[in-house]
Design an enzyme around this catalytic site. Structure first.
Site, PDB file in Angstrom:
ATOM      1  N   ASP A 406       0.768  -1.400   0.036  1.00  0.00           N
ATOM      2  CA  ASP A 406      -0.064   0.109   0.018  1.00  0.00           C
ATOM      3  C   ASP A 406       0.850   1.383  -0.068  1.00  0.00           C
ATOM      4  OD1 ASP A 406      -2.695   0.279  -0.218  1.00  0.00           O
ATOM      5  OD2 ASP A 406      -2.946   0.688   1.755  1.00  0.00           O
ATOM      6  N   ASP A 834     -12.236  -5.844  10.802  1.00  0.00           N
ATOM      7  CA  ASP A 834     -11.911  -7.294  10.859  1.00  0.00           C
ATOM      8  C   ASP A 834     -13.357  -7.896  11.507  1.00  0.00           C
ATOM      9  OD1 ASP A 834     -10.942  -6.349  13.152  1.00  0.00           O
ATOM     10  OD2 ASP A 834      -9.312  -7.535  13.215  1.00  0.00           O
TER      11      ASP A 834
END
Length: 1130
Positions: A406, A834
């Site tokens: 990223d 998550d």
């Protein structure tokens, strides 16, 4: 090859400016060569006006039948693996053909930039096409060496004449037939087809595209749904409806044999002994009753001497009882599970009637590894994780690894390339000698005997050679930052000299020193790095760079590829398969003004890119510091997915295990109570929560679909541990895919562009992933299964149009006006994406599984420094507060979620708020000692009895939890200690941070300031580093206050005319209870043992005594103004 053009909507582009996307290659000199053809620019003006529309050249279908593609596909794949693809929003998609990826030479035939022969065409610097062994592919019998581009030119523009012998090529299979847009396509006769057969007709390769009928092109939707036309896996044989089990039926698969064959499950549930579980459940009920009676007694018996103290204590105790109830109720049904890998091998990899060759029938797995900053996440750690994945014990052709960078850093890119090069030796070595673990750093640092159970005589020699190669690999990776800097400085200096020379030739009057060129970062092949530069420049910074995809290791061949003898390789690999899994480097496009959604956005980009390139029906995500410790972990997880009823499992969560933790586990870094108690307990309900790493997902569940047979299950108000089935006379044997949050909406592919974006490749891959992820239909009891042998077909080779499509789906604009991050993929809007992602799946009725393997499946690292640990807990708690104030609050869960599962998720959102009451309760002993009062009027028998029973039941529950979970008492106590440390520091900050964010939209960040350093030679040096943070203020205040209060209370009682020892003992007992829990925190503040001078403890004691005497003098005991009789405080 293909070229694309598409038109953006006015809302995205402002004026709807058309963006052309072409494919080109960049030579070593930096010149771009466009290889697209105008004839392939299909209908660029056609679009919906609301979503991105683009058309890609379609693969073989009834209207487009090119010649045999045996050569062209391998040529294309070779080209793709040696090209760096870049592109994005409002930019051209380019394929940059790279001569080399790293400074050192690469030898593995799958490796990008692998060394090969040069093209014999004058003026061409390309490499000759090669096969899976790296041998040259020569299309002409004269063995004239020609590269891929020159071969295409010879076929397309040179009438198929070989430049060497001037004879026509025997197989010009790259010649493609143009699509006639005006010709109506004859469809095969629509014979009566069953529902299942129409569904199976969707099972096709990911390179086929469902063309829109409005374009006038071939209508694939119509062809697939209205006919028996099939792609790829659509040719799989399946019994006709109603004939499974009918011996006279025509269904293939020998139903009578299937019915008579003993069926063996892949997994089994190991129930916990009733001798442990029954008393455990009974104690929970007993403690609930006792807590209710105690709270009722406390409310009735008010302390009139200190009503404020009584009121605060009662409020806190009521909340603690409620919090304990939320935590304890989901632990009613703990389970253990076991897998049978032998049965998995027998069913999926053993020759049989449906699989004569014995090829693996296991589904594919795409493994995601995420990293963002090479400075905080060392590339060597990430490289070791990659090597452990490439060496995993799973069919090579079914495994794909995607690395998400990223940060777009060249350092990470070249480190991955070095890892791919070293894998050429490491992976075969692991296979040859059955190495565990398959992370080279961990393996070579093992403290146990490395030669145990090794019987091959060449193991010692091989290990010594591989260790030497690994040491050299580490040096190369560690030297990459300096190598990239020196290389970039040299190229930038060369460019400046060129510019100055050009200025002199042009006769410019501008001073030479005014020439300033951007300080670019250069790749090993002498071209600009398209990602983030070391010195940031326009379109080359962390938040502003193009999307990048590089196939580091191209897909392996379908057949095993054995290595060579030791003469040509460092170790003898004659009997060893040297193939490597697909390895892809991905850096999604980033542009200013776009919310890239951090890790969740990166994961969703990988989901889309992998769906187009490999489309594994299962996805395993790992953090860059979590490696595969058990090479068979993937098989163990697949046992659950492929077992009966496995099609209703959305993910298999593995426990997190950590290395590098101090032996005493001072700050409960192992978190064993959560992973071995809470998660096992949730496994007995609807399944464990998703914890961010080490999780094997079903791709179709990530897409937001409901589980199969979702209408058959409901929880009901009284369903505690078991799901109930709806009473129904008929059950659908072939359930359709349903989108989550839409109860009555079946899979309508016409709506998919609005949900998944307008990539036809991506949409086309969805039913394929659903079919390939089904369990094996080897028994009539298996519902929604797939035929045996359906996945033994080789997967298609990569081509440039496929990778270019993957570039488009990782663009920053792709998610606009879609449901990515809202209902599809990883969910946005929380720092703990998550937990939210797992909650959404459970809310749709999916079930998850907790897989605890005998040998740890994965291992990673955890922060052992106090400040880093507190900030980690702060991030988790902040995410929980965000969940509580969002639509993901468990109070708003759907009826498909079981009641106890809902309570568990409710506890996830509520637990940080306990910190408010915990801090108040930690100050109550000090206030009691300072005031001379206590929370009760007197320590009577009723209060002490209740206190004793509550304490004993808590201890007995802890002992039984230790029994059925396998943890140790010390681990349980460490968890209790850090519960109070985190509750009085990070959790409180998270509540404040969450409230400010929700109410005022203000975000607070806590900064770290390093105060001292640790010993570099100490393995646990980081444990002793003290970094000041504002999170430490509340625990320090609590400790100091309680210490002073104890001294004050003792002094007051000793010098009092009428000592009230009962009140003193009550206050001192609870103060010591607080201090005992904060002991690890105090130990962390003192730094390394022996580093704190003795004078510090002396002065601390004197200070406490002085303050206590001062307090007694200011507020003397009642009835006396003197201390100790004749002595009067001045």
């Amino acid at each position: 090859m293909a070229s694309r053009s598409f038109k953006a909507s006015d809302s995205q582009q402002g004026k709807g400016i058309p963006m052309s996307v072409t494919f080109a290659r960049r030579t070593s000199s930096g010149r771009y060569v466009n290889y697209s053809r105008e004839s392939n620019d299909l209908d660029s003006e056609i679009g919906s006006g609301e979503f991105m529309n683009y058309t890609v050249h379609i693969p073989p279908t009834p209207d487009n039948q090119p010649m045999d593609a045996s050569i062209s596909q391998r040529v294309e794949e070779q080209y793709v693996s040696n090209s760096l693809f870049t592109g994005g929003f409002n930019s051209v998609t380019r394929a940059h053909l790279m001569d080399k990826v790293i400074e050192s030479e690469t030898s593995h035939p799958q490796m990008a930039g692998a060394k090969g022969s040069s093209c014999a065409i004058p003026g061409c610097d390309g490499k000759v096409m090669s096969n899976e062994r790296g041998e040259d592919i020569l299309p002409c019998e004269c063995d004239f060496k020609i590269c891929r581009d020159c071969y295409v030119d010879a076929v397309k523009t040179g009438d198929g004449i070989c430049p060497g012998c001037k004879e026509p090529y025997k197989a010009t299979d790259l010649d493609e037939k143009a699509v006639d847009n005006n010709r109506l396509l004859p469809l095969p006769p629509n014979v009566g087809t069953s529902k299942m057969e129409r569904r199976l007709s969707l099972m096709k390769s990911t390179k086929s595209v469902l063309m829109r009928s409005q374009t006038g092109d071939f209508d694939h939707n119509r062809w697939l749904f209205e006919t028996k036309g099939t792609y790829g896996y659509g040719n799989a044989i399946w019994p006709k409806e109603g004939e499974f089990g009918n011996e006279n039926g025509d269904g293939v698969g020998e139903p009578s044999e299937l019915l008579n064959k003993p069926w063996r499950p892949l997994t089994r549930k190991l129930n916990i002994s009733a001798a442990i579980l029954s008393p455990y459940r009974l104690l929970i009920f007993v403690r609930i009753v006792v807590l209710a009676l105690f709270l009722a007694w406390r409310i009735r018996n008010k302390n009139d001497d200190a009503p404020w103290l009584w009121f605060m204590s009662v409020v806190c105790e009521v909340w603690f009882a409620f919090s304990w109830l939320l935590d304890q109720l989901p632990k009613f049904c703990p389970v253990n599970r076991a897998t049978d890998l032998n049965v998995l091998k027998e069913k999926f990899e053993t020759p049989g009637p449906h699989n004569p060759t014995g090829k693996s029938d296991l589904p594919g797995i795409d493994i995601f590894v995420s990293t963002a900053d090479p400075e905080k996440e060392p590339p060597l750690v990430t490289a070791n994780t990659i090597l452990s994945i490439l060496a995993a014990d799973y069919p090579v052709e079914k495994l794909s690894c995607y690395v998400s960078d990223d940060g777009g850093a060249l350092l990470t890119f070249e480190a991955m390339a070095e890892a791919a090069s070293f894998a050429n030796l490491w992976v075969p070595f692991c296979r040859k000698h059955d190495i565990e673990p398959r992370n080279p750093e961990s393996y070579f640092n093992l403290k146990r005997d490395p030669y145990k159970n090794k019987v091959r005589p060449d193991f010692v020699k091989d290990r010594r050679r591989v260790k030497r190669e690994y040491d050299e690999f580490k040096v190369r990776v560690n030297g990459l930052p300096d190598s990239i800097r020196r290389r970039s400085d040299a190229y930038n200096a060369r460019e400046e000299i060129k510019a100055m020379k050009l200025q002199r030739e042009n006769g410019s009057d501008e001073p030479l020193e005014n020439i300033k060129l951007p300080k670019a970062t250069w790749m090993a092949d002498g071209t600009h790095w398209p990602g983030t530069w070391v010195v940031s420049g326009p379109e080359h910074s962390r938040g502003d760079h193009a999307g990048i995809i590089q196939v580091m290791l191209k897909p392996p061949s379908d057949e095993p590829l054995h290595g060579a003898a030791a003469d040509s390789t460092p170790i003898d690999l004659t009997e060893i398969d040297i193939r490597l899994p697909l390895l892809v480097y991905v850096s999604r496009e980033k542009r200013p003004g776009y919310d890239h959604n951090k890790k969740a956005g990166a994961m969703n980009a990988l989901v889309r890119a992998s769906a187009i390139m490999s489309n594994g029906p299962f996805i395993l995500n790992l953090d860059c510091d979590h490696y595969i410790y058990n090479s068979q972990a993937l098989r163990e997880g697949m046992c659950f997915m492929m077992d009966r009823g496995g099609d209703r499992i959305c993910y298999v969560q593995f426990p997190q295990r950590f290395e590098g933790i101090d032996p005493s586990d001072r700050y409960a870094n192992h978190n064993t109570v959560f992973f071995d108690v809470n998660m096992r307990a949730l496994d007995g309900l609807q399944g464990p929560v998703y914890v961010g790493t080490g999780c094997l997902f079903r791709r179709i569940a990530l897409y937001g679909f409901d589980p199969p047979r979702s209408k058959e299950y409901h929880s009901g108000c009284c369903s505690c541990c078991f799901a109930r089935r709806k009473k129904s006379s008929t059950v659908a044997s072939t359930p359709e895919l349903r989108m989550g949050d839409y109860d009555d909406e079946e899979m309508n592919m016409s709506q998919f562009p609005k949900k998944f974006g307008n990539s036809s490749f991506l949409i086309d891959s969805i039913p394929v992933a659903e079919f390939q992820g089904r369990p094996l239909a080897d028994h009539p009891a298996v519902k929604n299964g797939r035929p045996p042998g359906a996945l033994t077909i080789p997967r298609d080779l990569l081509d440039a149009s496929t990778v270019a499509e993957a570039i488009s789906v990782i663009s920053c604009w792709y998610e606009d006006k879609t449901e990515w991050g809202a209902r599809v993929g990883w969910i946005y809007g929380s720092v703990t994406e998550d937990v939210v992602t797992g909650y959404r799946m459970h809310n749709r009725g999916w079930k998850s599984i907790y897989c605890v393997t005998k040998r740890d499946a994965f291992r990673g690292t955890a922060p052992i420094n106090l400040t880093d640990r507190l900030h980690q807990v702060l991030r988790w708690a902040t995410g929980s507060v965000e969940i509580f104030f969002s639509r993901n609050n468990a109070l708003l869960a759907s009826p498909r979620m079981k009641i106890l599962q809902r309570i568990a998720y409710l506890n996830v959102g509520i637990y940080p708020f306990t910190s408010i009451f915990l801090i108040v309760y930690c100050f109550l002993p000090a206030l009691s000692l300072f005031s001379g009062q206590f929370i009760v009027q007197s320590l009577n028998v009723a209060f002490l009895t209740y206190l004793l029973i509550i304490t004993l039941t808590l201890c007995m529950l802890a002992v039984l939890e230790i029994k059925w979970s396998g943890i140790e008492l010390e681990e349980w106590w460490r968890n209790e200690q850090f519960w109070l440390i985190g509750g009085t520091s990070a959790h409180l900050a998270a509540v404040l941070q969450g409230l400010l964010k929700v109410i005022a939209g203000i975000e607070i960040s806590f900064t770290l300031t390093s105060k001292s350093g640790g010993d570099d030679d100490d393995e646990f040096a980081d444990l002793y580093i003290i970094k000041w943070t504002s999170l430490m203020i509340p625990p320090i205040t609590i400790m100091m206050t309680n210490l002073i209060a104890i001294a004050v209370g003792v002094s007051r009682t000793i010098y009092s005319t009428i000592p009230e020892w009962s009140r003193l003992l009550g206050g001192v007992f609870f103060s010591f209870w607080v201090l005992a829990h904060l002991y690890p925190f105090a130990k962390g503040l003192m730094g390394q043992r022996g580093r704190t001078p003795t004078i510090v403890f002396v002065w601390s004691g004197l200070l406490a005594i002085t303050i206590s005497l001062l307090w007694v003098a200011i507020d003397p005991p009642s009835g006396s103004s003197q201390i100790g009789g004749t002595f009067t405080f001045p």
